[in-house]
Motif scaffolding. Sequence first.
Motif, PDB file in Angstrom:
ATOM      1  N   ASN A  49       0.793  -1.237   0.000  1.00  0.00           N
ATOM      2  CA  ASN A  49       0.000   0.000   0.000  1.00  0.00           C
ATOM      3  C   ASN A  49       0.822   1.282   0.000  1.00  0.00           C
ATOM      4  N   VAL A  50       2.058   1.214   0.497  1.00  0.00           N
ATOM      5  CA  VAL A  50       2.964   2.371   0.529  1.00  0.00           C
ATOM      6  C   VAL A  50       2.282   3.593   1.144  1.00  0.00           C
ATOM      7  N   ASN A  51       1.650   3.374   2.297  1.00  0.00           N
ATOM      8  CA  ASN A  51       0.961   4.472   2.962  1.00  0.00           C
ATOM      9  C   ASN A  51       0.989   4.218   4.466  1.00  0.00           C
ATOM     10  N   ASP A  57      -5.595  13.597  -2.648  1.00  0.00           N
ATOM     11  CA  ASP A  57      -4.590  12.608  -3.001  1.00  0.00           C
ATOM     12  C   ASP A  57      -4.168  12.895  -4.435  1.00  0.00           C
ATOM     13  N   TYR A  58      -2.926  12.502  -4.765  1.00  0.00           N
ATOM     14  CA  TYR A  58      -2.416  12.765  -6.103  1.00  0.00           C
ATOM     15  C   TYR A  58      -1.862  11.486  -6.709  1.00  0.00           C
ATOM     16  N   MET A  64      -9.323   1.798 -10.672  1.00  0.00           N
ATOM     17  CA  MET A  64      -8.519   2.206  -9.503  1.00  0.00           C
ATOM     18  C   MET A  64      -8.910   3.601  -9.042  1.00  0.00           C
ATOM     19  N   ASP A  65      -8.875   3.820  -7.718  1.00  0.00           N
ATOM     20  CA  ASP A  65      -9.034   5.171  -7.216  1.00  0.00           C
ATOM     21  C   ASP A  65      -7.663   5.852  -7.220  1.00  0.00           C
ATOM     22  N   THR A  66      -7.615   7.110  -6.794  1.00  0.00           N
ATOM     23  CA  THR A  66      -6.367   7.877  -6.871  1.00  0.00           C
ATOM     24  C   THR A  66      -5.240   7.242  -6.085  1.00  0.00           C
ATOM     25  N   LEU A  67      -5.529   6.778  -4.874  1.00  0.00           N
ATOM     26  CA  LEU A  67      -4.503   6.182  -4.031  1.00  0.00           C
ATOM     27  C   LEU A  67      -3.952   4.908  -4.642  1.00  0.00           C
TER      28      LEU A  67
END
Length: 464
Positions: A196-198, A266-267, A435-438
């Motif tokens: 997930n890198v979050n 989010d970007y 997919m969503d932005t994240l």
Amino acid sequence: MIKKKTGIIRVAKYIRVSTDRQAKAGDSLREQDETLTDYINKNERMILSNTYIDDGISGQKLDRDDFSRLIKDVKADNIDLIIFTKLDRWFRSLRHYLNTQAVLEAHNVSWTAVSQAFFDTTTAHGRAFVAQSMTWAELEAQNDSERILSVFENKVKNGEVISGTAPLGYDIVNKHLVPNADAEKVIKIYEHYHANVNVRELQRYGRSELGIVRGHTQFKRIIKNTKYKGEFRDNKDYCPALVSKEMWEECNRLLSRNQKANKTHDYVFAGLIRCGDCGRMMAAATVTRYQNGKKMEPKMGADGNMNYYKYPTYRCQARTNGNECISTKQYYGSTIERRVLECIKDEIRDYMTKYNASIAPAVNYDAKRKAIEKKIGKLKELYVNDLITLDEYKADKSQYEESLAAIPNESPQVRDLSHLQKVLDMDIDKVYSHMDTLKKNQFWRSFIDVIVLDNNHNMEIKLL
């Protein structure tokens, strides 16, 4: 505040102990307090102004809570005399002592070490003697520190713990770290972060799925802890590893690039866009579209949501913060996204072709080396079985060894490019649209190192 009376000396008691060992050696807080109280009681002119206690703090440190409060009261002219039991309770650093002594003298404050009455700051000889004594006290403290560091180094070398606490997933058994039932949780933490890198998402996952209630900073520390790959300081085999070295390094690489989550947006390419003109990372922002000098009114989109005409953009931070870059462009995220989707498979194919071509000679060298080593092994078998003479064995072996020496020694570490092959094999347009932005950000981060954009709109994609 205690007001000074004629002939009355306002006394401050300063008490300090830095370790449990000192307390057990007859220098406890209680014993110091009793000694100082008795000293005041024996002097009729003295009254207690206040008591200042620093527990568990080294005398080499100037930043002590109650010591700072004491100096504040000195500067407020509320104290005439400071007493403590021994000089090393006051300071063990000559530089700190001299700086503090200047403050005391400026406010006409003296001090006394009641258990070492020969220390006297009221005369020049006394101050010189104190300064010399402080030099030896500092040397003793530094020697103690060096001895402690030496003990710690020896413990680490032998895989022993240097504190009484163990990281999540380990117990301390016979001074060594041993995995416990929580080891599986640590493995899941690394796997979840890698996917997930979050860090915020990792915190949520740890709380809801693993029952670990900690702040996001503590989860960062777990990711950074080298003990989870079995290493600590210079010992590469310090304890049993809970995750592979590859997993640990990849998670820390991702963590080093992880951007702080924007509170509002989010970007897609957060932390991935670099300026081709100055080399710095570009900042992401959301802009509102205008028409005829006015904000465009929102309207209902096809998906049933209101469209507020807000667009993610990327701009060089150096240009934004002070015109330190020639780049003046603002890149819309949708444009970057379209260009990357159009060319990414070609970029991956070119990258894999060039990589395979670059390692091909080295791979062939490795194959040749193994073939010659195999022939030398067979030659030895022939000699052992008396099928060739010793002279024949030496002559042939010498020729093989000469051929072996002529082969370059560089053996490539062949990279695993399976993650790139997976991207080539997937239907990106179909998968990406869901997919969503994240998730999009995580997708690009999984195989793109950086996207470089310059002021002429040239784009370069660098793959992992």
